[in-house]
Write an enzyme that holds these catalytic residues in place. Structure first.
Site, PDB file in Angstrom:
ATOM      1  N   THR A  67      -2.557   1.083   1.392  1.00 22.13           N
ATOM      2  CA  THR A  67      -3.157  -0.104   2.002  1.00 22.13           C
ATOM      3  C   THR A  67      -4.559   0.233   2.484  1.00 22.13           C
ATOM      4  O   THR A  67      -4.761   1.261   3.135  1.00 22.13           O
ATOM      5  CB  THR A  67      -2.313  -0.598   3.191  1.00 22.13           C
ATOM      6  N   ARG A  95       9.587  -9.718  -1.478  1.00 18.87           N
ATOM      7  CA  ARG A  95       9.423  -9.059  -0.173  1.00 18.87           C
ATOM      8  C   ARG A  95       7.978  -9.236   0.313  1.00 18.87           C
ATOM      9  O   ARG A  95       7.027  -9.002  -0.410  1.00 18.87           O
ATOM     10  CB  ARG A  95       9.755  -7.577  -0.303  1.00 18.87           C
ATOM     11  N   GLY A  97       5.241  -7.938   3.049  1.00 17.54           N
ATOM     12  CA  GLY A  97       4.948  -6.861   3.995  1.00 17.54           C
ATOM     13  C   GLY A  97       4.074  -7.364   5.133  1.00 17.54           C
ATOM     14  O   GLY A  97       3.890  -8.566   5.333  1.00 17.54           O
ATOM     15  N   THR A 118      -1.512   0.242   8.378  1.00 18.34           N
ATOM     16  CA  THR A 118      -0.887   0.684   7.134  1.00 18.34           C
ATOM     17  C   THR A 118       0.445   1.323   7.500  1.00 18.34           C
ATOM     18  O   THR A 118       0.690   1.634   8.661  1.00 18.34           O
ATOM     19  CB  THR A 118      -1.790   1.673   6.357  1.00 18.34           C
ATOM     20  N   GLY A 119       1.297   1.486   6.511  1.00 14.58           N
ATOM     21  CA  GLY A 119       2.588   2.096   6.782  1.00 14.58           C
ATOM     22  C   GLY A 119       3.735   1.145   6.508  1.00 14.58           C
ATOM     23  O   GLY A 119       3.565   0.155   5.788  1.00 14.58           O
TER      24      GLY A 119
HETATM   25  N1  ASP Z   1       1.873  -1.809   4.835  1.00 17.21           N
HETATM   26  C1  ASP Z   1       2.219  -1.932   3.430  1.00 17.21           C
HETATM   27  C2  ASP Z   1       3.511  -2.707   3.294  1.00 17.21           C
HETATM   28  O1  ASP Z   1       4.419  -2.540   4.084  1.00 17.21           O
HETATM   29  C3  ASP Z   1       2.330  -0.656   2.669  1.00 17.21           C
HETATM   30  C4  ASP Z   1       1.355   0.469   2.930  1.00 17.21           C
HETATM   31  O2  ASP Z   1       0.644   0.493   3.948  1.00 17.21           O
HETATM   32  O3  ASP Z   1       1.286   1.394   2.106  1.00 17.21           O
HETATM   33  O4  ASP Z   1       3.636  -3.445   2.340  1.00 17.21           O
END
Ligand code: ASP
Length: 207
Positions: A67, A95, A97, A118-119
């Protein structure tokens, strides 16, 4: 290829905040954006491999993430933010996010500052993380303290999930100060200032 540019058109050319699915595609095409296939050969092969067992264990890599969240401030102290992601790998179709949800994956209040995450999106969605960071800054917190507070809130609420997963935030306030913090180590961020990019590793709650 350029979802942020499409999102910007939604902001500038429609009275709405979000378009999704087929409507978003129709809008992008009508605005002249070309339809492109973003699936890389590496990703296609990884998916073919996954299909052999097709175990439902959607995962987000703990270290670097895909992200890209950005918060920018100009010489008039105007703040803007943007966020783009490919999201969680091998997730259920449909889904959603944190990244596209304003207040979760990103939030900007031009009177205060902006934040992006992010995460593992589910943890950020459940705590409206970026909004929390901005509200902390509104109450006077330095961006660094604000991102730390949001990470601690997530770990407090979801201690089990937090053990194995990452969430990281970046933030910039109206004074141009910034902060970055993650649950786990390895969360890198870039500071672009006076024509120069500098990469830093953010602090983290767990070592
Ligand atoms: N935050 C993003 C999600 O949950 C994924 C990521 O940060 O890599 O879709």
């Amino acid at each position: 290829m350029h979802p942020i540019s499409v999102a910007r058109r939604v902001m500038e050319k429609t009275p709405h905040v979000m378009l999704t699915g087929e409507g978003a595609l129709m809008f992008a095409l009508s605005e002249g954006f070309p339809k492109e296939n973003l699936l890389t050969e590496t990703a296609r092969l990884a998916w073919e491999e996954w299909k052999k067992k097709a175990e439902y264990k959607p995962k987000i890599n703990v270290e670097r993430h895909d992200t890209i969240g950005m918060v920018a401030i100009d010489s008039k102290n105007r703040i803007a933010g943007a966020c783009t992601t490919s999201g969680m790998a091998f997730k259920m179709h449909g889904r959603v996010g944190d990244s596209p949800v304003i207040g979760a994956g990103m939030f900007v209040d031009n009177e205060v500052g902006g934040a992006a995450s992010t995460g593992l999106g589910e943890m950020v969605l459940r705590t409206l993380g970026s909004f929390l960071v901005v509200e902390e800054m509104r109450r006077g917190a330095h961006p660094q303290k604000a991102v730390e507070k949001a990470v601690k809130r997530i770990v407090h609420k979801y201690p089990e999930q937090a053990k194995e997963n990452q969430v990281g935030f970046i933030a910039v306030d109206k004074k141009g100060r910034h902060g970055a913090y993650g649950i786990q180590t390895g969360f890198n961020y870039v500071l672009y200032q006076r024509g120069e990019n500098k990469i830093f590793e953010a602090g983290s709650l767990f070592q």
